[in-house]
Design an enzyme around this catalytic site. Structure first.
Site, short mmCIF file in Angstrom:
data_model
loop_
_atom_site.label_atom_id
_atom_site.label_comp_id
_atom_site.label_asym_id
_atom_site.label_seq_id
_atom_site.Cartn_x
_atom_site.Cartn_y
_atom_site.Cartn_z
N HIS A 115 -9.01 -8.41 5.67
CA HIS A 115 -9.41 -9.45 6.62
C HIS A 115 -10.93 -9.52 6.78
CE1 HIS A 115 -5.35 -10.32 7.83
NE2 HIS A 115 -5.12 -9.12 8.30
N ASP A 152 0.17 -7.52 1.31
CA ASP A 152 0.21 -7.24 2.74
C ASP A 152 0.93 -8.41 3.43
OD1 ASP A 152 -1.40 -5.41 4.94
OD2 ASP A 152 -1.17 -7.48 5.64
N HIS A 154 0.10 -9.98 5.97
CA HIS A 154 -0.85 -10.96 6.49
C HIS A 154 -1.68 -11.56 5.37
CE1 HIS A 154 -0.07 -8.05 9.81
NE2 HIS A 154 0.07 -9.18 10.50
N ASP A 238 3.38 -3.66 5.64
CA ASP A 238 3.81 -4.22 6.93
C ASP A 238 4.83 -5.35 6.76
OD1 ASP A 238 1.73 -5.66 5.82
OD2 ASP A 238 0.49 -5.70 7.62
#
Ligand SMILES: [Zn+2]
Length: 298
Positions: A115, A152, A154, A238
């Site tokens: 991120h 991931d 996200h 995740d």
């Protein structure tokens, strides 16, 4: 598979925060149990310059001389963060160099990185480990082209931003959508020379193992067409069905199948793979998921 680990990654820690040192301790414990040996991170010369090649100089200096304890609502910084984050970048470069020389590696790092944007960290991420490692191997002419696969849960908005206008890095992300940080729609596909070198695959919540593998098939097709010198994976766990921060339905067996699919793809185009750890907040899902990847790559 070469496993890179250091206690330095765990100096960055905040009690009660989901991205804490217990994540890596859980992984290390399971590796010890199954007798997998790790190697210590090797320092990289002029690492600060390498980080500043991707991130704004002022931002790097800010982390180095930290003044506040929260970068944003969910990203903390401590007096030890810079040391941990630099070690994580070095380990990621180590893994990238192994992959380019066709040896698979896993950088078991934190804080995570995908991120982190040019000008600021966010979403638990300080420096963009995979982006700095990718930039390093291309800049130093160790590799001409790299394919980044981000699994991931996200969207890796930072990695996308950093390589959005480049065609020597192909960025593919599979992620729950909509979800944090809100980016990663299908029509975000790159700009200028980088047009069509970013592929976002938004997935609905509760995506299962079989559905996930179905979506991964496009990654194999692109890998064959693009023919990169290495595959780097933003390896988040995740997507696990019991992860406290997300709503996907991937099982431990799913992580095994995903890892096998990546390994087979790398074999077809004869390249090495560098896994770089990102998220994963259910300690059982994270540690067992990582173990499955390591077992597949051996
Ligand atoms: Zn994540």
């Amino acid at each position: 598979m070469i496993l890179i680990y250091s206690d330095k990654f765990n100096k960055h820690d905040k009690l009660g925060h989901p991205e804490n040192k217990n994540r890596l301790i859980a992984i290390k414990n399971i590796l010890d149990k199954y007798n997998y040996k790790t190697i210590e991170v090797k320092e990289i010369e002029n690492i600060e310059r390498e980080i500043k090649d991707v991130h704004l100089e002022e931002y790097v200096e800010f982390i180095k001389n930290f003044k506040s304890d929260m970068l944003d609502i969910d990203t903390y910084v401590t007096k030890d963060t810079y040391e941990s984050a630099v070690a994580a970048v070095c380990a990621s470069i180590n893994a990238a160099e192994y992959a380019v020389s066709k040896r698979d590696a896993f950088a078991l790092v934190r804080p995570p990185g995908h991120h982190a944007c040019k000008e600021k960290g966010m979403g638990f991420c300080i420096f963009n480990n995979i982006a700095i490692a990718t930039n390093y191997v291309i800049k130093n002419e160790i590799a001409k082209k790299v394919l980044i696969l981000d699994i991931d849960c996200h969207h890796g908005n930072g990695t996308q931003e950093i390589f959005y206008s480049r065609n020597n890095v192909y960025y593919i992300s599979l992620h729950q959508y909509p979800a944090y940080p809100g980016t990663g729609s299908y029509d975000e596909s790159g700009i200028g020379e980088g047009k069509n070198f970013t592929l976002n695959i938004p997935l609905h919540p509760y995506t299962t193992d079989d559905e996930y593998i179905e979506h991964l098939k496009i990654f194999r097709k692109i890998a064959i067409d693009y023919n990169p010198d290495a595959i780097f994976v933003s390896a988040g766990y995740d997507t696990y069905l019991h992860d406290p921060l997300t709503s996907m339905s991937i099982t431990i067996d799913g992580f095994k199948k995903i890892s096998e699919f990546i390994k087979e793809t790398a074999k077809i185009i004869d390249v090495g793979v560098a896994f770089i750890l990102e998220g994963g907040y259910n300690l059982e899902g994270l540690s067992k998921g990582v173990l499955e990847t390591i077992k597949v790559f051996r």
